[in-house]
Design an enzyme around this catalytic site. Sequence first.
Site, PDB file in Angstrom:
ATOM      1  N   HIS B 141       0.832  -1.008   0.012  1.00 42.17           N
ATOM      2  CA  HIS B 141      -0.106   0.018  -0.166  1.00 42.17           C
ATOM      3  C   HIS B 141       0.888   1.188   0.102  1.00 42.17           C
ATOM      4  CE1 HIS B 141      -2.798   2.881   1.756  1.00 42.17           C
ATOM      5  NE2 HIS B 141      -3.912   2.063   1.653  1.00 42.17           N
ATOM      6  N   ASP B 218       2.934  -4.963   7.924  1.00 43.14           N
ATOM      7  CA  ASP B 218       1.777  -3.830   7.755  1.00 43.14           C
ATOM      8  C   ASP B 218       0.518  -4.666   7.832  1.00 43.14           C
ATOM      9  OD1 ASP B 218      -0.545  -2.376   7.135  1.00 43.14           O
ATOM     10  OD2 ASP B 218       0.290  -1.679   4.970  1.00 43.14           O
ATOM     11  N   GLN B 221      -4.921  -5.380   6.654  1.00 43.29           N
ATOM     12  CA  GLN B 221      -5.932  -6.256   6.462  1.00 43.29           C
ATOM     13  C   GLN B 221      -5.978  -7.676   6.857  1.00 43.29           C
ATOM     14  OE1 GLN B 221      -8.184  -5.051   4.407  1.00 43.29           O
ATOM     15  NE2 GLN B 221      -7.425  -3.101   3.982  1.00 43.29           N
ATOM     16  N   LYS B 244     -10.596  -0.824  10.341  1.00 43.81           N
ATOM     17  CA  LYS B 244     -10.949  -1.912   9.545  1.00 43.81           C
ATOM     18  C   LYS B 244     -11.370  -3.156  10.416  1.00 43.81           C
ATOM     19  CE  LYS B 244      -7.528  -0.183   6.213  1.00 43.81           C
ATOM     20  NZ  LYS B 244      -8.354   0.394   5.260  1.00 43.81           N
ATOM     21  N   CYS B 382      -4.872   2.501  -3.502  1.00 44.57           N
ATOM     22  CA  CYS B 382      -3.527   3.028  -3.043  1.00 44.57           C
ATOM     23  C   CYS B 382      -2.247   1.942  -3.282  1.00 44.57           C
ATOM     24  CB  CYS B 382      -3.756   3.375  -1.651  1.00 44.57           C
ATOM     25  SG  CYS B 382      -4.988   4.667  -1.333  1.00 44.57           S
TER      26      CYS B 382
END
Lengths: 150, 424
Positions: B141, B218, B221, B244, B382
Amino acid sequence: MSNERALYQKVILDHNKSPRNFGVMEDPDFEAEGYNALCGDQFRVYLRIKDGIIEEVQFEGSGCAISKSSASIMTTLLKGKTREEAKLLFDNFKGMITSNPDASFDAKELGKLIVFSGVREFPIRVKCATLAWHTLLAALKGEADTVSTE
Amino acid sequence: MTMSTSPLESAKTAVETSSGLDIESIREDFPILAVRPYGKPLVYLDNAATSQKPRQVIDAIRRYYEGENANVHRGIHYLSQVATEKFDAAREKVQHFVNAAHSHEIVLTSGNTESINLVASSYGGAFLGEGDEILLTHMEHHSNIVPWQLLREKMGVVLKIAPVNDDGEIIMEDFERLLGPKTKFVSVVYVSNALGTINPVKEIVRLAHAAGAVVLLDSAQAVPHLTVDVQDIDCDFLSFAPHKMFGPTGIGVLYAKAELLERMPPYKGGGDMIKSVTFEKTLYNDLPFKFEAGTPNIAGVIGLGAAVDYLTNIGMDKIAAREAELLSYGTRILESIDGLRIIGRAKEKASVLSFIMESAHPHDIGQILDQEGIAIRAGHHCTQPLMQRFGIPATARASLSFYNTEEELDALGAALHKVNEVFG
């Protein structure tokens, strides 16, 4: 008529499928690139101008149905126009698509561009509909940099 | 539930019985699912952008503002004590949720993006220098690319990019080859927001550590969809995004091993991050407060605590199993649409369906679906380098959460047929 049919009128779908004046122009007098970060749309607009009159206009690139058909229809309207007339047409067009959906507009002045009146219901698509026009204005000004509608 | 006319009906009956979750009652936890865009039932398939919020989270935030609101830490009055207790308890909930060894290894930030920027700025600024290599992947991202580019401008570090294959998986041989003596840092997405690929993070961490590099994952998600255990993975940093995972916007989490946080300089200065201040010298506070200058997003953190409780009560294993069902059902629906191509076919995949259609641009797909009450995302997500890798400007993306249903995916299928009718 459902909303999406109001937006995606037949003329728009036709120009999306078979864009007019589409392709790279060799040795244009002016050219510019436009980019819409929202959709990833990217177009180049090419111009040949003689004695202040737009003689030829072409575009190439990729984008959504609204941006592509708007670019295509734009190219069909510019031949024989001066810079000022082109700018005026854009001002009228932008005025129409950013107006209240219930507001009236001058259909005669806008001509073919009234097929985009459905955009008034979808403000987020104004950027799509105006991308090629902003690119045109940049090309007319002789600006080399990429313009963005973001 | 209403009867479906889907050709996949028999499959549907089979999968609905296997998840063990009462989806109807779960859906009642989410007030927003009662919204009817254009008079049609809302089909919310934009969960990778942000998830919806259950009543339990909304109520926790409301309770805070109505009965607990005060600034945290050092308050000498009743409300401040209540707010502080709730705030600290939320941090501990997060700690246990990702199985961190200590609650002071959980730094609360303004978002996943700030978490990564904190690491790039503080760790990168102090411990990385000219010529040091940072290894990323092609599926990052922008929030895991740009902070490192900023560091490159400042410190002269070198960015290396591990490629991905046509299915959207990291090519591990290349990843391993790119790890060298100069590799000082590896920053990789755990689950790709654009493709759904679940990366082999344990292997990535093992290889990186063997090469002497520090690793950030990261996990924006990943945390909403998988059981994440930072000690088992052994990553050095792990960032995620509470909004999220059914919590509020405006907060982020950074997990970091305590010994790294101890060595790292503060990222921003202000109140709450100090022990004492004179104009000559300031003593920084203990972990994690050294990294939390200023009044935090107290309501947000308390809401995050409620979101963690919500997920824990349902069970991440059940959530993952349910989403695997939805992913396979949704994949079959998309495969039945003429001219549709799914982008991202990793063997290990979270419930993200990214696709393009021959007949229509992703933005036009999104527009038609919106008119049917279906919320998806269209664009580059992104991840522009990844889009360039696949030679496409954008995709349409349906990202599923456990509260979605097979009926909703049937509605998606019907709307995609309509896209073909309009543009075909």
